[in-house]
Design an enzyme around this catalytic site. Sequence first.
Site, PDB file in Angstrom:
ATOM      1  N   ASP A   1       0.821  -1.202   0.000  1.00 26.95           N
ATOM      2  CA  ASP A   1       0.000   0.000   0.000  1.00 26.95           C
ATOM      3  C   ASP A   1       0.858   1.257   0.000  1.00 26.95           C
ATOM      4  OD1 ASP A   1      -2.232   1.651   0.120  1.00 26.95           O
ATOM      5  OD2 ASP A   1      -2.327   1.581   2.295  1.00 26.95           O
TER       6      ASP A   1
ATOM      7  N   ASP B   1      -1.430   5.583  -6.409  1.00 18.35           N
ATOM      8  CA  ASP B   1      -2.001   4.722  -5.382  1.00 18.35           C
ATOM      9  C   ASP B   1      -2.043   3.289  -5.886  1.00 18.35           C
ATOM     10  OD1 ASP B   1      -3.346   3.632  -3.234  1.00 18.35           O
ATOM     11  OD2 ASP B   1      -5.311   4.295  -3.925  1.00 18.35           O
TER      12      ASP B   1
END
Length: 377
Positions: free
Chosen positions: A127, A331
Amino acid sequence: MAFHFNNYSSVILVVVILIFVNPGVRISEAFGTFGFNIHHRYSDRVKGILDLDDYGLPEKGSHQYYSAMAHRDRLFHGRRLAGGELDSSPLTFSTGNDTYRLDSLGYLYYANVSVGTPSLWFLVALDTGSDLFWLPCDCLSCVRGLRKRSGEVLKFNIYSPNTSSTSTTVPCNSTMCQQRRRCPSASNACPYEVKYLSDDTSSSGVLVEDVLHLTSDDSQLKVVDAHVNFGCGMIQTGSFLDGAAPNGLFGLGMQNTSVPSILAKEGLAASSFSMCFGSGIGRIRFGDKGSSDQGETPFNLHQLRPTYNISITHLRVGDNATNLDFTAIFDSGTSFTYLNDPAYSVITGSFNSQVREKRHQTSSSIPFAYCYDARSS
């Protein structure tokens, strides 16, 4: 369906991103690099390893498949956080460069990492939107396994500082301890709690230090044991109990608590990493500094909590070019590119004016405003 554009997303099949984590850390030519492969959840290799239920995911490449991915993005957007001379080769995890895209779980990409002595493997979510690396540890509340289609349970390893000879507790007086106010004394174990924007989603426990097993990303495959700080996650709540990051989360953010920042601080890798996303397989490399002829753009670091945020000033769609200022973030946790107006309208309008294919009739089952009936070749 060949093309998909809407105010939710645009499809990107292959993206290569080179990310410099901390501009304040000097980059030396002597730093090593480490890397590992990224595998899609529904690749044959991962299906063979995990043998998990596909939860009825439609055929890959169909508009139903992309609709399912867009739906998943909307569900999981809420997980954003609230609050000397070395070898010049890259580094990778000692268990290999494999990361897996597990769509039946919460995050998109996963890696098999090895930690501790003796080493244990953990299937951790990657992440870029968070910083802390944490593992399920001495669990009071966590996921201990996943059920396969056969009914057999795939058991996850659970970390425990007591069973690793190289594990030490991070004390409250450490510079890595961000919650000293919760410490009874300086010698106590440093507590941590990370709250996410998803409803009641968090991870909490204490910080520990242990060995993350890496190998150089070259033909020599040199073994490197990196001492990193991470969260001994005793209590997980919310989405983490429903399948998102069930066996740990590997934060890749800019703060000093992230593994890329720690590797740079320890002189093991340059303060950068690259990620390549493909159809079914990709790659991440710590310490990758790119090539001398590549283009570069700076990050916007003026935010209260720095992210991989960039400014975009120019758009080109086919023969149409437009000057337009807006910002965007990289992202690893979303399937598509998301744009707000006016950028979205500029791109979709320009694209639609140049496409020769017939525009597909809108349907409530397709969350894309711009779809086209591709001609057979």
